[in-house]
Scaffold this active site. Sequence first.
Site: not given
Ligand code: DGY
Length: 321
Positions: A158, A160, A180, A239, A268, A287-288
């Site tokens: 996507g 990112i 997909r 995730r 987490e 998770h930064i």
């Molecule tokens: C999100 O925005 O889903 C990212 O994981 C940022 O925390």
Amino acid sequence: MKDLREYKVMATGKIRQVAMDALQEQVQLLSWQQGGRMPKEQFDEWLAQADAIYSTGNIRVDEALLAKAPRVKVIAQASVGYDNIDVEACRDRGIVVGHTPGVLVDAVADLAYGLVLDSARHIVRGSEHVKSGLWGQRKGLGFGTDLAGKTLGIIGMGDIGSALVPRAKASKMQVIYHNRHQRTDDAQLDVTYVSQEELLRQADFVVLTVTLNPSTRGLINRETLALMKPTASLINVARGPIVDMEALYEALAQGRLACAALDVTDPEPLPGEHKLLTLPNVTVTPHIAASTVETRDAMALLTVENILKGLAGEALPAQVK
Ligand code: DGY
């Protein structure tokens, strides 16, 4: 239409100052800004009064929560991912849901690229080596590997994923991806679409940027890890539950996978005593990926905009469909 000042917006956690200022100016903000967790009684009391929820991602929006929030019309979460929200249940109640795509793309792509670099060049491991005095004792760290000429495999191409491509190209990597659906701009991006199995077999670095849903939960498991090269690295900025952490631990500990770099984990936060953290070939960040000042402010402002538009009965700028 009601004056916006008549509406109450509940924030579920600490929010950015820019969001506080914008909301306090226009609506009644119910926001717990003291340290620690909001007491449950306070949470429930505000939920019962709220017309909108500003979610910091620290709640599960399900039937049980919605039943306690009879007035809510809008839920806007300050993240792109919304796997903690039962969107169907919201839709059934006429609640619109907003999130923050777009504004965090570069920040997340930068971190993903950083973790690719770290997997190749052992930057974090090198720093730990020095800090623990091993360099001083003339102990070796071992060699890394070049990125040039290597294959990056992106699962989830996507916004990112595609922002990661030019970064990888700057390091002279080839890029393959699986989605997909195949994109229509492969030639423009200079990427090759392959099946997921082919990607796992071919890639030297596998980056996960896919959303968490029932079809991606546990996508990286014993079987899929077995397809990867023993010299390959796995990078997860999506995730945690997309990766079976137990299977990952086994693959890394047994030398069937070279390296893992994870910005997201399951659970987490990852407890400090988790066995994955005992392995030298793992980098974990808390998770930064989207945690830069500029990006967090942009996410906060988009969340505010989603709330204000939703309360005004207008389309959200970033609505979950
Ligand atoms: C999100 O925005 O889903 C990212 O994981 C940022 O925390």
